[in-house]
Design a protein around this motif. Structure first.
Motif, mmCIF file in Angstrom:
data_model
loop_
_atom_site.group_PDB
_atom_site.id
_atom_site.type_symbol
_atom_site.label_atom_id
_atom_site.label_comp_id
_atom_site.label_asym_id
_atom_site.label_seq_id
_atom_site.Cartn_x
_atom_site.Cartn_y
_atom_site.Cartn_z
ATOM 1 N N CYS A 142 37.741 36.794 35.683
ATOM 2 C CA CYS A 142 38.110 38.093 35.116
ATOM 3 C C CYS A 142 37.538 39.234 35.936
ATOM 4 C CB CYS A 142 37.651 38.208 33.665
ATOM 5 S SG CYS A 142 35.879 38.478 33.454
ATOM 6 N N ILE A 143 38.150 40.386 35.764
ATOM 7 C CA ILE A 143 37.634 41.643 36.291
ATOM 8 C C ILE A 143 37.307 42.518 35.094
ATOM 9 C CG2 ILE A 143 38.196 43.753 37.556
ATOM 10 C CD1 ILE A 143 39.958 42.077 39.352
ATOM 11 N N THR A 186 44.858 41.800 24.035
ATOM 12 C CA THR A 186 46.282 42.044 24.260
ATOM 13 C C THR A 186 46.699 41.288 25.524
ATOM 14 O OG1 THR A 186 45.760 44.086 25.466
ATOM 15 C CG2 THR A 186 46.304 44.299 23.125
ATOM 16 N N ALA A 187 47.977 41.307 25.821
ATOM 17 C CA ALA A 187 48.494 40.648 27.020
ATOM 18 C C ALA A 187 49.149 41.678 27.921
ATOM 19 C CB ALA A 187 49.497 39.572 26.637
ATOM 20 N N ALA A 188 49.130 41.404 29.223
ATOM 21 C CA ALA A 188 49.738 42.317 30.196
ATOM 22 C C ALA A 188 50.115 41.522 31.441
ATOM 23 C CB ALA A 188 48.773 43.448 30.542
ATOM 24 N N ILE A 189 50.781 42.191 32.362
ATOM 25 C CA ILE A 189 51.103 41.620 33.662
ATOM 26 C C ILE A 189 50.119 42.176 34.682
ATOM 27 C CG2 ILE A 189 52.854 41.447 35.471
ATOM 28 C CD1 ILE A 189 53.490 39.875 32.925
ATOM 29 N N VAL A 190 49.579 41.321 35.516
ATOM 30 C CA VAL A 190 48.556 41.741 36.467
ATOM 31 C C VAL A 190 49.103 42.809 37.417
ATOM 32 C CG1 VAL A 190 49.092 39.962 38.206
ATOM 33 C CG2 VAL A 190 46.757 40.858 38.006
ATOM 34 N N ASP A 191 48.272 43.819 37.712
ATOM 35 C CA ASP A 191 48.690 44.830 38.686
ATOM 36 C C ASP A 191 48.280 44.381 40.086
ATOM 37 O OD1 ASP A 191 45.997 45.478 39.120
ATOM 38 O OD2 ASP A 191 46.025 47.167 37.745
ATOM 39 N N ALA A 192 48.698 45.133 41.087
ATOM 40 C CA ALA A 192 48.499 44.705 42.471
ATOM 41 C C ALA A 192 47.021 44.574 42.833
ATOM 42 C CB ALA A 192 49.188 45.684 43.414
ATOM 43 N N HIS A 225 36.581 47.000 29.474
ATOM 44 C CA HIS A 225 38.014 46.702 29.572
ATOM 45 C C HIS A 225 38.140 45.572 30.582
ATOM 46 C CE1 HIS A 225 42.346 47.394 29.713
ATOM 47 N NE2 HIS A 225 42.286 47.513 31.035
ATOM 48 N N ALA A 226 38.311 44.324 30.096
ATOM 49 C CA ALA A 226 38.313 43.143 30.968
ATOM 50 C C ALA A 226 39.699 42.541 31.062
ATOM 51 C CB ALA A 226 37.322 42.108 30.452
ATOM 52 N N ARG A 227 40.046 42.071 32.257
ATOM 53 C CA ARG A 227 41.336 41.424 32.502
ATOM 54 C C ARG A 227 41.080 39.994 32.960
ATOM 55 N NH1 ARG A 227 39.417 46.048 34.225
ATOM 56 N NH2 ARG A 227 40.291 46.059 36.345
#
Length: 240
Positions: A142-143, A186-192, A225-227
């Motif tokens: 994660c980031i 929540t869910a999202a699509i990874v950014d560049a 805020h972790a991805r």
């Protein structure tokens, strides 16, 4: 290209063979696979066919390519409990893997209205923002982007760079224990930018965790805020 005898595309045969090797333990989690040339010779195919097979396995989360190093077998999903006491290092260590933290960047910025509300501060109050990559063994998990009060935690970025742990950073300032006050997933699509650091293909899903931690007196310490790479973790919501 297709094998006229079996009717199965050659790249699929290669992918299936490697997958069987992973399932049987021939290729262990974290192990580097043979190089493209060796795989091509083993299956008597060209390297383009091997690349397509490996790309398919990577899309399914079974392997991960590291630039300049090779292709590695992905470890099973990390079981990640979401509870009142959530510590990345402890969770990864309990799974028999080595936790790692790497500072991406740290700087001061004024608190937005929302960050100020979460941290119990005034809008515009100085914050330390820390962006960090967290991994289990060689696998990026994660980031996290974390904000703390710059007045309460001066020079927090430099301390994190050395400690590589948020728990150790807080301990440096005398905070020996803390707990989770809120968690939102929540869910999202990874950014560049995150895709490059998490070693994910563009378009892959991430699980986004927004959380706030408080000290023993109930005072907000930090908000994050972790991805998370969705294919490498599974969240476990534990009842208290």
């Amino acid at each position: 290209m297709q094998d006229m005898v079996s009717g199965v595309a050659l790249w699929r045969q290669v992918a299936d063979g490697i997958e069987r090797g992973i399932a049987s333990g021939t290729f262990a989690a974290g192990e580097r696979l043979p190089g493209e040339t060796e795989i091509a010779e083993t299956y008597r195919v060209n390297r383009h066919t091997v690349r397509r097979a490996l790309a398919t396995l990577a899309e399914r989360g079974l392997v991960r390519a590291e630039r300049g190093s090779g292709t590695y077998v992905e470890a099973p999903r990390l079981a990640y409990p979401l509870r009142s006491r959530t510590r990345f290092s402890e969770i990864v260590g309990a799974g028999g893997r080595e936790p790692r933290g790497q500072l991406i960047g740290a700087f001061e910025e004024p608190a937005t209205r929302e960050l100020a509300r979460q941290l119990g501060l005034k809008t515009g109050a100085p914050l330390v923002r820390i962006d960090a990559l967290r991994s289990a063994d060689r696998s990026p998990i994660c980031i996290g982007t974390t904000w703390l009060s710059a007045e309460r935690f001066p020079d927090a970025g430099r301390i994190y760079e050395t400690a590589r742990s948020m728990t150790k950073l807080l301990a440096h300032f005398g905070v020996r224990d803390y707990r989770r006050a809120s968690t939102r997933v929540t869910a999202a699509i990874v950014d560049a930018a995150d895709a490059g650091r998490l070693d994910l293909a563009l378009g892959r899903p991430v699980l986004v965790v927004d959380s706030t931690d408080i000290d023993a007196d109930g005072k907000p310490l930090l908000t994050t805020h972790a991805r998370f790479a969705a294919e490498r973790v599974e969240f476990l919501v534990e009842s208290i």
